[in-house]
Write a protein that holds these residues in place. Structure first.
Motif, PDB file in Angstrom:
ATOM      1  N   GLU A 141      18.123  12.069   3.417  1.00 46.75           N
ATOM      2  CA  GLU A 141      16.943  11.196   3.271  1.00 46.75           C
ATOM      3  C   GLU A 141      15.708  12.036   2.966  1.00 46.75           C
ATOM      4  OE1 GLU A 141      15.940   9.401   7.119  1.00 46.75           O
ATOM      5  OE2 GLU A 141      17.035  11.022   8.095  1.00 46.75           O
ATOM      6  N   ASP A 142      14.742  11.451   2.262  1.00 50.23           N
ATOM      7  CA  ASP A 142      13.473  12.162   2.061  1.00 50.23           C
ATOM      8  C   ASP A 142      12.482  11.671   3.124  1.00 50.23           C
ATOM      9  OD1 ASP A 142      13.208   9.671   0.800  1.00 50.23           O
ATOM     10  OD2 ASP A 142      11.813  10.416  -0.719  1.00 50.23           O
ATOM     11  N   HIS A 143      12.846  11.938   4.354  1.00 54.26           N
ATOM     12  CA  HIS A 143      12.093  11.536   5.543  1.00 54.26           C
ATOM     13  C   HIS A 143      12.328  12.634   6.575  1.00 54.26           C
ATOM     14  CE1 HIS A 143      11.280   9.333   9.318  1.00 54.26           C
ATOM     15  NE2 HIS A 143      10.569   8.494   8.586  1.00 54.26           N
ATOM     16  N   GLU A 190       7.308   9.967   7.707  1.00 51.08           N
ATOM     17  CA  GLU A 190       7.295   9.513   9.104  1.00 51.08           C
ATOM     18  C   GLU A 190       7.417   7.992   9.270  1.00 51.08           C
ATOM     19  OE1 GLU A 190       4.684  11.132   7.629  1.00 51.08           O
ATOM     20  OE2 GLU A 190       4.979  13.185   8.299  1.00 51.08           O
ATOM     21  N   ASP A 191       7.363   7.252   8.171  1.00 54.13           N
ATOM     22  CA  ASP A 191       7.232   5.790   8.278  1.00 54.13           C
ATOM     23  C   ASP A 191       8.450   5.102   8.885  1.00 54.13           C
ATOM     24  OD1 ASP A 191       8.355   6.693   5.881  1.00 54.13           O
ATOM     25  OD2 ASP A 191       7.879   4.865   4.798  1.00 54.13           O
ATOM     26  N   ILE A 192       9.647   5.590   8.586  1.00 53.51           N
ATOM     27  CA  ILE A 192      10.828   4.918   9.164  1.00 53.51           C
ATOM     28  C   ILE A 192      10.845   5.115  10.675  1.00 53.51           C
ATOM     29  CG2 ILE A 192      13.354   4.956   9.278  1.00 53.51           C
ATOM     30  CD1 ILE A 192      13.370   5.419   6.298  1.00 53.51           C
ATOM     31  N   ALA A 193      10.499   6.346  11.098  1.00 55.53           N
ATOM     32  CA  ALA A 193      10.444   6.617  12.543  1.00 55.53           C
ATOM     33  C   ALA A 193       9.448   5.679  13.220  1.00 55.53           C
ATOM     34  CB  ALA A 193      10.042   8.073  12.775  1.00 55.53           C
ATOM     35  N   LEU A 194       8.308   5.482  12.570  1.00 59.16           N
ATOM     36  CA  LEU A 194       7.255   4.653  13.173  1.00 59.16           C
ATOM     37  C   LEU A 194       7.612   3.169  13.159  1.00 59.16           C
ATOM     38  CD1 LEU A 194       4.200   6.487  11.620  1.00 59.16           C
ATOM     39  CD2 LEU A 194       4.599   6.185  14.064  1.00 59.16           C
ATOM     40  N   MET A 195       8.269   2.731  12.114  1.00 63.53           N
ATOM     41  CA  MET A 195       8.523   1.299  11.981  1.00 63.53           C
ATOM     42  C   MET A 195       9.763   0.822  12.719  1.00 63.53           C
ATOM     43  SD  MET A 195       5.853   0.471  10.454  1.00 63.53           S
ATOM     44  CE  MET A 195       6.148  -1.273  10.254  1.00 63.53           C
ATOM     45  N   GLY A 235       0.843  -1.186   0.000  1.00 61.67           N
ATOM     46  CA  GLY A 235       0.000   0.000   0.000  1.00 61.67           C
ATOM     47  C   GLY A 235       0.878   1.235   0.000  1.00 61.67           C
ATOM     48  N   PHE A 236       0.256   2.398  -0.096  1.00 61.67           N
ATOM     49  CA  PHE A 236       1.008   3.640   0.036  1.00 61.67           C
ATOM     50  C   PHE A 236       1.558   3.676   1.462  1.00 61.67           C
ATOM     51  CE2 PHE A 236      -0.871   6.638  -3.379  1.00 61.67           C
ATOM     52  CZ  PHE A 236      -1.047   5.583  -4.255  1.00 61.67           C
ATOM     53  N   SER A 237       2.827   4.007   1.620  1.00 63.89           N
ATOM     54  CA  SER A 237       3.420   3.991   2.965  1.00 63.89           C
ATOM     55  C   SER A 237       2.597   4.839   3.934  1.00 63.89           C
ATOM     56  CB  SER A 237       4.871   4.472   2.918  1.00 63.89           C
ATOM     57  OG  SER A 237       4.954   5.712   2.256  1.00 63.89           O
ATOM     58  N   MET A 238       2.112   5.973   3.460  1.00 62.33           N
ATOM     59  CA  MET A 238       1.328   6.858   4.324  1.00 62.33           C
ATOM     60  C   MET A 238       0.121   6.137   4.917  1.00 62.33           C
ATOM     61  SD  MET A 238       1.191  10.048   5.345  1.00 62.33           S
ATOM     62  CE  MET A 238       0.953   9.334   6.929  1.00 62.33           C
ATOM     63  N   PRO A 291       8.863 -10.289  10.785  1.00 64.59           N
ATOM     64  CA  PRO A 291       8.262  -9.094  10.197  1.00 64.59           C
ATOM     65  C   PRO A 291       9.282  -8.153   9.570  1.00 64.59           C
ATOM     66  CG  PRO A 291       8.263  -8.929  12.594  1.00 64.59           C
ATOM     67  CD  PRO A 291       8.793 -10.299  12.260  1.00 64.59           C
ATOM     68  N   VAL A 292       8.927  -7.639   8.409  1.00 61.62           N
ATOM     69  CA  VAL A 292       9.806  -6.740   7.666  1.00 61.62           C
ATOM     70  C   VAL A 292       8.993  -5.563   7.146  1.00 61.62           C
ATOM     71  CG1 VAL A 292      11.301  -6.506   5.629  1.00 61.62           C
ATOM     72  CG2 VAL A 292      11.271  -8.660   6.887  1.00 61.62           C
ATOM     73  N   TYR A 293       9.575  -4.373   7.195  1.00 67.33           N
ATOM     74  CA  TYR A 293       8.995  -3.221   6.501  1.00 67.33           C
ATOM     75  C   TYR A 293       9.957  -2.793   5.409  1.00 67.33           C
ATOM     76  CZ  TYR A 293       7.207   1.421   5.409  1.00 67.33           C
ATOM     77  OH  TYR A 293       6.710   2.518   4.736  1.00 67.33           O
ATOM     78  N   ILE A 294       9.451  -2.692   4.183  1.00 63.64           N
ATOM     79  CA  ILE A 294      10.271  -2.217   3.068  1.00 63.64           C
ATOM     80  C   ILE A 294       9.690  -0.891   2.585  1.00 63.64           C
ATOM     81  CG2 ILE A 294      11.188  -2.705   0.764  1.00 63.64           C
ATOM     82  CD1 ILE A 294      10.818  -5.694   1.352  1.00 63.64           C
ATOM     83  N   ARG A 295      10.540   0.134   2.609  1.00 63.84           N
ATOM     84  CA  ARG A 295      10.100   1.467   2.167  1.00 63.84           C
ATOM     85  C   ARG A 295      10.521   1.682   0.718  1.00 63.84           C
ATOM     86  NH1 ARG A 295      11.775   7.641   2.752  1.00 63.84           N
ATOM     87  NH2 ARG A 295       9.871   8.394   3.717  1.00 63.84           N
ATOM     88  N   LEU A 296       9.524   1.945  -0.121  1.00 63.39           N
ATOM     89  CA  LEU A 296       9.807   2.170  -1.538  1.00 63.39           C
ATOM     90  C   LEU A 296       9.272   3.510  -1.995  1.00 63.39           C
ATOM     91  CD1 LEU A 296       8.780  -1.264  -3.122  1.00 63.39           C
ATOM     92  CD2 LEU A 296      11.074  -0.519  -2.484  1.00 63.39           C
ATOM     93  N   GLY A 297       9.937   4.057  -3.002  1.00 63.95           N
ATOM     94  CA  GLY A 297       9.388   5.219  -3.686  1.00 63.95           C
ATOM     95  C   GLY A 297       8.402   4.755  -4.743  1.00 63.95           C
ATOM     96  N   ARG A 298       7.894   5.706  -5.488  1.00 64.00           N
ATOM     97  CA  ARG A 298       6.976   5.412  -6.593  1.00 64.00           C
ATOM     98  C   ARG A 298       7.849   5.119  -7.814  1.00 64.00           C
ATOM     99  NH1 ARG A 298       4.128   9.070 -10.242  1.00 64.00           N
ATOM    100  NH2 ARG A 298       1.956   8.481 -10.574  1.00 64.00           N
TER     101      ARG A 298
END
Lengths: 267, 314
Positions: free
Chosen positions: B251-253, B125-130, B80-83, B161-168
């Protein structure tokens, strides 16, 4: 019978647990409903005693759930086993944990003395049911409301993909229905025709602040489930009616099912 | 002279990697909340329709349904969209993290990549949250090849569990296909001199351009890809930081809680060193007609970042 108290799982499937199978097998002897009622009475005393030690922590919620928990664990699972169906109980209203623990003592799964340690740091009997500390019995760690039906849906979907005959009963509080996620999951179960999911709503008419219809009306509850494409049955809260309600639901196919268990008396 | 071309697509690389993984392991189930066209899970949906679930626009249900599938032994991938996946953060925390379930969460359209949609969609904010969640691995690939390799590693090799952050889209072209991305290691792309730049995601391309810019000013600059934000390669970070006069994170975070924060935590505990954090400074995003328009508006250009670094370094 249980794995030792653990913190931090190993990402192994929680259902891939011998205990679940042994539970199904060990309960295959039917208990008559009269005997079950007697056991519930005994268990209720045990539960009241336990609750009195922790300042009546969520007493009402535990007491109104006891009949449901007793029928699910000691009758519904066993009857499923006899029909070749693996049955699973997901307790979404996790604050009914004392009720589950009291019944596990009745079943001989845990020792009576263990209740003394309820809600202490070294006990596997946490305030809210903890899947890593009670693997096999507890399907997921609870405490946060509104998530159990989604989780049950996930298990039900996996069972259908693998062609496993498995049914999942989810115990929900009526106050818990305020959570929006429950209605997301109600819609999902209907969209995917998850007829292996049974939502059981403990309609005890109270939530944390008081009378449910004063806090935020839940009625017309059955009509709401109906309008989402569910098959709904309403029964009053006693062992025999809950049992017969579940039996009726087991013959319904093609859509998810809800059992609304009503109680009007003070517990 | 380094010329970075941002012609790749993170989400397309993800969609293709998912199909590849789907052939290799039939326990992989993909779940989406009505965004398969945007996240490119449509490729998996078309190839394995019976292993794809669209729960509709309901991210909390999405996350918890995936938890149920993992409880039953599947390897669910939530896209899904990271947001908007962060809408299910509490569900991720209380079930997936607490019970350490084998769920893979892939947030696309992160950071500045969703240039058009503006403040509501640009997730800083997603990296901070994850990364505060016990047991979670947090990965941020820098280009298409890294995306493919990291997705395959996370889905097929890593249990948990893994979180992968991707751009568009707008993925830089950095790596060749023989590059490997073991979880928990950083990758030195250019050896450090006076300065080291730590980065990941699309900003890794930016960091390489910034390094080039700094070199033109006579400042020798190294670049490292910190594609694993958690567990952070502490030894690698300290080792590189010891060689330089200034540490920079790009970073763009948000500068709060992201890669820069994670590196600052390590350095202040083990090797106190000045660090400059380039990122989003306590603000929201904005709509733009193009990726480059947004980058320029926010001052995320190589020349501008190089200037900021020189100001601090001088």
């Amino acid at each position: 019978m249980f794995a030792p108290c653990v913190v931090g799982g190993d990402a192994a499937p929680i259902l891939n647990n011998d205990f679940l199978r042994s539970l199904n097998a060990s309960l295959s002897d039917h208990i008559s409903l009269d005997v079950l009622e007697d056991k519930v009475k005994r268990s209720k005393r045990r539960l009241l005693n336990l609750l009195s030690k922790v300042g009546g922590w969520h007493s009402w919620s535990s007491l109104s759930s006891l009949n449901i928990i007793a029928v699910l664990f000691s009758s519904w699972i066993a009857e499923g086993y006899a029909m070749g169906v693996e049955r699973l109980v997901v307790v979404s209203k996790g604050h009914a944990a004392p009720s589950v623990y009291s019944w596990l003592v009745e079943m001989g799964v845990i020792k009576e003395s263990e209740l003394e340690d309820f809600a202490t740091p070294w006990s596997r009997l946490q305030s809210h049911l903890d899947a890593l500390r009670l693997p096999g019995i507890v399907v997921y760690s609870t405490g946060s409301l509104g998530q159990g039906l989604s989780i049950a849906n996930g298990i039900a979907i996996a069972s259908k993909i693998d062609s496993i005959r498995r049914e999942v009963a989810v115990l929900l509080g009526d106050g818990e229905l305020d959570e929006g996620q429950v209605w997301e999951a109600i819609a999902t179960a209907s969209a995917l025709k998850l007829d292996n999911v049974i939502a059981i709503i403990d309609r005890n008419m109270v939530q944390h602040t008081g009378f449910t219809e004063k806090v935020k009306p839940k009625e017309p509850l059955a009509a709401k489930f109906n309008s989402f494409g569910w098959y709904v049955l309403e029964v009053i809260n006693n062992v025999k009616t809950i049992h017969s309600g579940l039996r009726t639901l087991s013959s319904i196919n093609g859509k998810p099912k809800a059992l609304i268990v009503r109680s009007n008396r003070r517990w | 002279m380094v010329i970075i071309v941002y012609s790749g697509s993170f989400r397309k690389a993800f969609g293709e990697a998912l199909v590849e993984a789907g052939y290799l392991n039939e326990d992989i189930i993909v779940l989406d909340a009505d965004t398969p066209k945007s996240t490119w899970t449509k490729l998996f949906a078309n190839t394995f329709p019976h292993r794809f679930i669209n729960v509709g626009i309901s991210e909390q249900d999405l996350v918890s349904t995936a938890a149920g599938l993992a409880i039953a032994g599947k390897i669910p991938v939530v896209a899904g969209f990271s947001m908007f996946l962060m809408r299910g953060w509490e569900q991720i925390r209380n079930t997936i993290s607490r019970d350490h379930l084998n769920v893979k969460i892939v947030g696309t359209h992160s950071g500045l990549s969703d240039y058009m949609d503006g403040a509501s969609h640009q997730c800083f904010e997603d990296i901070a949250l994850m990364r505060v969640l016990p047991g979670f691995i947090v990965l941020v690939p820098g280009d298409e090849i890294a995306t493919r390799k990291i997705v395959l590693e996370a889905l097929l090799e890593h249990k948990g569990p893994v979180y992968i952050r991707l751009g568009r889209d707008n993925a830089p072209k950095i790596y060749d296909e023989f590059e490997e991305f073991p979880i928990g290691k950083l990758k030195i792309i250019e050896d450090p001199g006076d300065i080291v730049l730590f980065s990941n995601g699309f900003t890794l391309g930016l960091a390489l351009e910034v390094a080039n810019e700094l070199k033109r000013h006579g400042i020798s600059t190294g670049v490292a890809d910190v594609y694993t934000v958690k567990p952070l390669d502490k030894d690698g970070i300290i080792k590189l930081s010891k060689k330089v006069n200034l540490v920079v994170a790009i970073e763009d975070h948000s500068i709060y809680g992201g890669l820069g924060s994670a590196i600052a935590e390590v350095l202040s505990e083990s090797y106190p060193k000045r660090i400059l954090r380039i990122g989003i400074r306590d603000e929201f995003g904005v709509s733009a007609r193009s990726f480059s328009q947004l980058i320029e508006y926010l001052g995320f250009t190589p020349a501008n970042i190089a200037l900021k670094i020189i100001e601090v370094y001088a």
